[in-house]
Each structure stands twice: as structure tokens, then as C-alpha cells.
Design a protein around this motif. Structure first.
Motif, PDB file in Angstrom:
ATOM      1  N   ASN A   6       0.866  -1.165   0.000  1.00  0.00           N
ATOM      2  CA  ASN A   6       0.000   0.000   0.000  1.00  0.00           C
ATOM      3  C   ASN A   6       0.907   1.220   0.000  1.00  0.00           C
ATOM      4  OD1 ASN A   6      -1.384   2.332   1.258  1.00  0.00           O
ATOM      5  ND2 ASN A   6      -3.112   0.915   1.419  1.00  0.00           N
TER       6      ASN A   6
ATOM      7  N   GLN B 201       0.610   4.531   0.179  1.00  0.00           N
ATOM      8  CA  GLN B 201       0.479   5.578   1.183  1.00  0.00           C
ATOM      9  C   GLN B 201       1.029   5.124   2.528  1.00  0.00           C
ATOM     10  OE1 GLN B 201      -3.451   7.155   1.578  1.00  0.00           O
ATOM     11  NE2 GLN B 201      -2.899   8.662   3.116  1.00  0.00           N
ATOM     12  N   THR B 202       0.629   3.935   2.954  1.00  0.00           N
ATOM     13  CA  THR B 202       1.114   3.397   4.217  1.00  0.00           C
ATOM     14  C   THR B 202       2.600   3.098   4.134  1.00  0.00           C
ATOM     15  OG1 THR B 202      -1.037   2.397   4.673  1.00  0.00           O
ATOM     16  CG2 THR B 202       0.854   1.539   5.905  1.00  0.00           C
TER      17      THR B 202
ATOM     18  N   VAL C 274       4.974   4.518   2.297  1.00  0.00           N
ATOM     19  CA  VAL C 274       5.786   5.723   2.332  1.00  0.00           C
ATOM     20  C   VAL C 274       5.943   6.220   3.762  1.00  0.00           C
ATOM     21  CG1 VAL C 274       5.868   8.161   1.695  1.00  0.00           C
ATOM     22  CG2 VAL C 274       5.298   6.445  -0.032  1.00  0.00           C
ATOM     23  N   VAL C 275       4.839   6.266   4.487  1.00  0.00           N
ATOM     24  CA  VAL C 275       4.888   6.737   5.873  1.00  0.00           C
ATOM     25  C   VAL C 275       5.819   5.865   6.710  1.00  0.00           C
ATOM     26  CG1 VAL C 275       3.543   7.076   7.984  1.00  0.00           C
ATOM     27  CG2 VAL C 275       2.598   7.781   5.776  1.00  0.00           C
TER      28      VAL C 275
END
Length: 389
Positions: free
Chosen positions: A71, A73-74, A76-77
Motif C-alpha cells: 500500500n 500511502q502506508t 511511504v509513511v
């Protein structure tokens, strides 16, 4: 990859008279010559495009390809959280002198970024970030500034290693090295650094790996191309101050050292980073020796295509390396001025840059096989590479 460098294709030289050719030859005497040439990654100015380094001015191992399902977005964080604390600010402090030669207090000449990569207080950055500094300081995530020692720096690869007191960074998890040889074009790339200085410390930008194995020309102070640096290309925003900062993959691994970008009207999203697989052995040598000792053959070479036909002898080839001058180490191996080298260890060579790329993968004391023509006769010798004088 230098301080606000310009990047473009160098204009072709005119194949002029013998005097012009000799001048070119003397510039090419870098390899094996007793003359020391200071190498800096300075790009030629152009009216077409301009490359700016990612250094903020204050006015003064091979592997196979991987498939990663995540995922974004997850991912990258999570990747940022792994690496961000290890990304620091690097401050270049210099003394200035007045009209009478009196030095003043140190002032900040520029800022860049760096990455803590072990528990011994070692930090990676770019050579041009710390070049000319009287004092180097490191700014941590909490804003604390600590003194740093430059253990070693290499202008050719634009890399430097700093050392700080391990106790000052004992609570920071060092960045983990990834594998820049296994990168896929199009996979996420995350840049972390200090664009425009400490005011925007540890900024994060996200893009993709746009290309691998791009070639960045490196020039000497006279504007002659002397080497070609392999770099990664990314569209993650790289700005002045990002130099020496981290380029990270989706797993939170360090894959590159951000170094430069193309900055010109109508050009966006073309940044460059030094691949970590190529940086790693340089960093190890800088920590151990404080410098990179590159081997020499003992010749002053020039591309055969630059040599007027009347001076080529009877060689039956149109490309190769003309030995303008043979020094002691080459003479020992049986190489003479006027010989034309066509292969090193079975790899064809046509110009001094290709030769350096072969030699710089080796070290003094290594043996190489040299194939060359002396007039019409093809000869092969084995020689030992020497240390530069």
C-alpha cells in the motif's frame, strides 16, 4: 554535482593543428602522469540547461530485480519513519578575511544534508557540501548542533564521510543500506533532506525511480571532461539543501545519496542521486584512509581520433588510445610513446574516460592485460598498476 553546477554536453573540440593536439594531450595526462590534477565535479555552462546542486547557498552489490507489493500511502509513511531520524543537517562554516587579511568569526557558507549510517557516529554527505569548510557542524532532528570531523572526502565521486561523537547520536537508529542494483524503473523513491536550509529540515518528497545508470559527466577546473559518474534519476523533488540527503525505497532502505538536479525553464522533476552500491566502497576507503588512492598505468593518453593522421604511424585501427607519453611504470611493461592501446583486460578503450572507468575499479598493485598496436604489430603485455606519484 558540484556547487550550483551547470550540466550540458561539452562542445566538440576542433581537430586542429599539432599544437592544439599536444595541448589536448597534456590535459589527458591525468592517468599515469606525475602531474596532479585537482578533480572537481564542475559542469560546463550552457544556454540550454543548467544543473544545480542540492547544496543551499547562504549567499556566500549487484542483485536481481525485486517485485514489491505494498500500500503506497502506508508504505511511504513507514519508510519515512524508519529513515527520517538518521537524516541530519550539515553546516559549512567558513572564516572570511578583510582587506588587511585579518580573519573574522566563522559564518555559515551553506547547508546541506547527511545520513547517519552506523552506530559509530559516521555520516554520509556530498564533498561539495563540506568543501572549503573551516568547521563542520551537524544539526540533529531535535535541533541540537554538534561538531563534526571530516574523515575523508573525494571530489571525483562527490562523497564525504563525517564523524561525530557516538554518544551524541546513540538514540538515533542508523539508516540501513538497500541494493541500488535491484531497483525497478517506476518504483517509489522518497527523498529526505533539508531543502533551502534548516528552516525546512527533514522535508520529504516522493516520486519514482525515473532511470538507472544515467551518466553524469565530471569536468576538471579547465572545463575538460575527465570522468563519468553513474547516477540514479528520480522525479522526487530535489532542491538546494538536499545535497547529501537520503533517497529511500519503499522498504525504508537507503538506495542513493541525493546530489544534483537539472534546473532550467521548462524542466521539472529531473534529479540525480549517487547509487548506494557504488558509494559504499568509497565510504569504506574514506573511513579507513581518508582519501581514495586510484591506480595509474603510467601513460599520458589521448583518443586516437584526436591525433592527426600523419602522427598515427601505421596502426590498422581507427579508434583506441594513443600513448602520447610513456612514464616509468609503462616503460617497464614494454609500452612506448606512439603505441595505440585498444583493449584493457579484454575491454575495448577509445578515450581516456573509458580507461579511467576501467582503472578506477581496481587498486594499485593489481595486474592488467594490455593489448596495443605498435605500427601494424599487435602486442599484448601484462602490467602492474602503480600508485600516483
Amino acid at each position: 554535482m558540484g556547487y550550483y553546477d551547470d550540466f550540458d554536453t561539452k562542445p566538440k573540440k576542433n581537430k586542429g593543428n599539432l599544437g592544439t593536439w599536444i595541448a589536448v594531450s597534456l590535459v589527458s595526462a591525468l592517468i599515469g602522469s606525475a602531474t596532479t590534477v585537482v578533480l572537481v565535479p564542475t559542469m560546463i555552462k550552457s544556454n540550454v540547461i543548467e544543473t544545480k546542486s542540492a547544496f543551499a547557498d547562504n549567499g556566500t552489490t549487484s542483485g536481481s530485480k525485486e517485485t514489491v507489493n505494498v500500500n503506497i500511502q502506508t508504505g511511504v509513511v513507514e519508510a519515512v519513519n524508519k529513515v527520517k531520524p538518521a537524516v541530519v543537517g550539515v553546516l559549512n562554516l567558513q572564516k572570511s578575511r578583510d582587506f588587511f587579511g585579518r580573519s573574522s568569526d566563522e559564518q555559515m557558507a551553506g547547508t546541506g544534508s547527511g545520513i547517519l549510517f552506523d552506530d559509530k557516529g559516521h555520516i554520509i554527505t556530498n564533498n561539495h557540501v563540506v568543501e572549503g569548510a573551516d568547521t563542520v557542524e551537524v544539526s540533529l532532528q531535535d535541533g541540537k548542533r554538534i561538531k563534526a570531523k571530516v574523515l575523508g572526502a573525494d571530489a571525483m565521486t562527490d562523497l564525504a564521510v563525517l564523524e561525530v561523537d557516538p554518544n551524541d547520536v546513540k538514540n538515533i537508529t542508523p539508516a540501513k543500506f538497500g541494493n541500488s542494483e535491484s531497483l525497478n524503473i517506476g518504483e517509489p523513491a522518497i527523498a529526505i533532506g533539508n531543502p533551502l536550509g534548516l528552516k525546512f529540515a527533514q522535508s520529504v518528497t516522493v516520486g519514482v525511480i525515473s532511470a538507472t545508470k544515467r551518466e553524469m559527466p565530471i569536468y576538471d577546473e579547465a572545463g575538460n571532461e575527465v570522468f563519468s559518474q553513474n547516477v540514479l534519476q528520480t522525479d522526487a523533488a530535489i532542491n538546494p539543501g538536499n545535497s547529501g540527503g537520503a533517497l529511500v525505497n519503499i522498504k525504508g532502505e537507503l538506495i542513493g545519496i541525493n546530489s544534483a538536479k537539472i534546473s532550467s525553464t521548462g524542466v521539472e522533476g529531473i534529479g540525480f542521486a549517487i547509487p548506494i552500491n557504488e558509494a559504499d566502497p568509497i565510504l569504506q576507503q574514506l573511513m579507513e584512509k581518508g582519501e581514495i588512492v586510484r591506480p595509474v598505468m603510467g601513460i599520458s593518453p589521448v583518443a586516437l581520433t584526436e591525433v592527426p593522421e600523419g602522427y598515427r604511424g601505421e596502426v590498422p585501427v581507427e579508434s583506441g588510445l594513443y600513448v602520447y607519453e610513456a612514464h616509468e611504470n609503462a616503460k617497464k611493461a614494454g609500452i612506448e610513446a606512439g603505441d595505440v592501446i585498444v583493449k584493457i583486460d579484454g575491454e575495448a578503450v577509445e578515450d581516456p574516460i573509458q580507461l579511467r572507468k576501467i582503472l578506477y575499479k581496481k587498486k594499485p598493485g593489481d595486474k592488467i592485460k594490455v593489448e596495443f598496436y605498435r605500427d601494424k604489430e599487435l602486442k599484448t603485455v601484462e602490467m602492474t598498476l602503480a600508485k600516483p606519484e
